[in-house]
Design an enzyme around this catalytic site. Structure first.
Site, short mmCIF file in Angstrom:
data_model
loop_
_atom_site.label_atom_id
_atom_site.label_comp_id
_atom_site.label_asym_id
_atom_site.label_seq_id
_atom_site.Cartn_x
_atom_site.Cartn_y
_atom_site.Cartn_z
N ALA A 56 72.29 -5.81 -126.56
CA ALA A 56 71.49 -5.70 -125.34
C ALA A 56 72.26 -6.49 -124.30
O ALA A 56 72.56 -7.67 -124.49
CB ALA A 56 70.11 -6.30 -125.56
N SER A 57 72.65 -5.84 -123.21
CA SER A 57 73.57 -6.47 -122.25
C SER A 57 72.92 -7.69 -121.61
O SER A 57 71.69 -7.84 -121.60
CB SER A 57 73.96 -5.46 -121.18
OG SER A 57 74.44 -4.28 -121.78
#
Ligand SMILES: C[S@@+](CC[C@H](N)C(=O)[O-])C[C@H]1O[C@@H](n2cnc3c(N)ncnc32)[C@H](O)[C@@H]1O
Length: 407
Positions: A56-57
């Site tokens: 998840a960035s």
């Protein structure tokens, strides 16, 4: 988390703020501590051979890219790199029921879990596809926006072909060993022109579009990243010269007053060096090994394979967590380190004379390979079907040089 992103200037528009507040990130990270889900860090969710292949960035990067995308209700969006589905849910919120989000991931397990997360968050209107996003997703074309949340060294012609007229392509593009998040607008002439450019650091594309930029592991830990169109690097020689430090060079009376922070070194001077000198390299840490002692970020010049070994690293004179802006120190290593350090100082002077440009200052144009010849006087990089032109606006005067100090 969102308060911090707003205060820190990452979130600029009410639409991005609304989406970040409306979509709970922890639902996309089941099993992850809630404090970690709302910290400003990327959260890896899949590894292959010890390297993260999905995450998840980082929320601040997600916010920056959502601002770069300029979404509004009714737009049709293609995302390449569904991952956890969090960014797709944010975009679905922004384009609303009149718009449409298709999100593609190459990994079937990730697509399946993204579907579960989206359902948990009540976002039923994202179309998930398991495919190699290098080819885009022709059935849903044309798209008003195509966004990659995974790094690419290429501007694939498939993406350009699937953009609607005046559409926007947002891609973390690997350029000479640096990665830039570039929002390109498609002109009626088929040319893509950058609207905004930011530094970034994304996991790379797998599959047929896998990046050509070389990340070479160093014996003992760490890695060195070099431009795909450069002479390459001898990892053994780099690891050996890093054990052979020579006397540091100072930037000289005038340039010694050029005070910098870590961001200036990585996104500013580091990018300049990478674009203007094919011997440029980025040294990447792992916490141990020869690179660990260099107090990153580190941009360097490295001797090509077969030449007398040497390396010159641009580092801050004070530790980067000291909170002060400091002069740049140039640290030579190995027998050929000194001439490389002198060359690096020359590049520092040129960067200063150009106004100390950071990533946002660069203007980038992507011409089809068979289009009219590019304007002279810019950096040109070839991709599979395009020429990338990098250019800077003229500067009136180089920045004032002030003695180092807090700030
Ligand atoms: C940084 S993650 C994306 C994060 C995601 N947007 C989120 O909100 O969680 C990058 C993703 O790109 C995917 N990916 C890598 N190569 C791909 C390809 N060729 N086509 C589609 N997806 C790819 C990876 O599997 C990974 O899930």
């Amino acid at each position: 988390m969102v308060d911090a992103l707003v205060t820190g200037g990452r979130v600029l528009s009410p639409a991005v703020e609304d989406a970040l507040r409306a979509v709970p990130r922890h639902l996309f990270l089941p099993g992850v501590d809630v404090a970690d889900a709302y910290a400003d860090g990327a959260v890896p969710v899949q590894h292959v051979d010890g390297a993260a292949t999905s995450s998840a960035s980082q929320p601040s990067m997600v916010a920056i890219m959502l601002e770069q995308l300029a979404l509004r209700p009714g737009l049709r969006v293609l995302e390449i790199g569904a991952g956890t589905g969090w960014n797709a849910a944010l975009m679905a919120r922004m384009v609303g029921p009149a718009g449409h989000v298709t999100s593609v991931d190459i990994d079937p397990g990730l697509v399946a879990s993204a579907a579960v997360h989206l359902a948990a968050a009540g976002t039923g209107d994202v179309e998930l596809v398991c495919a190699d996003g290098a080819l885009g997703h022709p059935p849903g074309a044309p798209y008003d926006r195509i966004v990659l949340t995974v790094g690419s060294a290429d501007v694939r012609p498939e993406w350009v072909a699937q953009l609607a007229p005046a559409g926007r392509l947002l891609v973390p593009l690997g350029v000479r060993g640096s990665q830039l998040s570039i929002a390109f607008d498609l002109g009626p002439d088929g040319v893509l022109r950058s609207d905004s450019v930011r530094g970034c650091s994304f996991i790379r594309l797998r599959g047929i579009g896998a990046e050509r930029d070389a990340v070479v592991p160093l014996p003992g830990g760490g890695a060195v990243q070099v431009p795909a169109d450069g002479p390459g690097v001898d990892a053994e020689a780099v690891a050996t010269v890093l054990l052979d430090p020579r006397d540091p060079l100072t930037a000289g009376a005038a340039l010694g007053y050029l005070t910098l922070g870590p961001q200036d070194v990585w996104d500013g001077f580091g990018l300049w060096l990478a674009l203007t000198d094919l011997a440029a390299a980025r040294l990447l840490p792992t916490g141990s090994g020869p690179v660990a002692g260099l107090d990153l970020p580190v941009s360097a010049l490295v001797s090509p394979p077969g030449a007398e070994p040497g390396l010159a690293a641009a580092v801050l004179a004070e530790p980067r967590d000291s909170g002060v802006r400091t002069a740049l120190a140039v640290r030579p290593f190995g027998p050929a380190g000194h001439p490389l350090a002198v060359r690096l100082l020359g590049a520092l002077r040129a960067w200063w004379a150009a106004g100390c440009p950071g990533a946002p200052a660069w203007r980038i144009t992507v011409w089809p390979e068979d289009g009219s010849p590019p304007a002279p006087g810019v950096v040109t990089v070839r991709t599979s079907a395009h020429r990338l032109l990098l250019d800077l606006p003229p500067v009136a005067a180089a920045p004032e040089l002030r003695p180092p100090g807090p700030g």
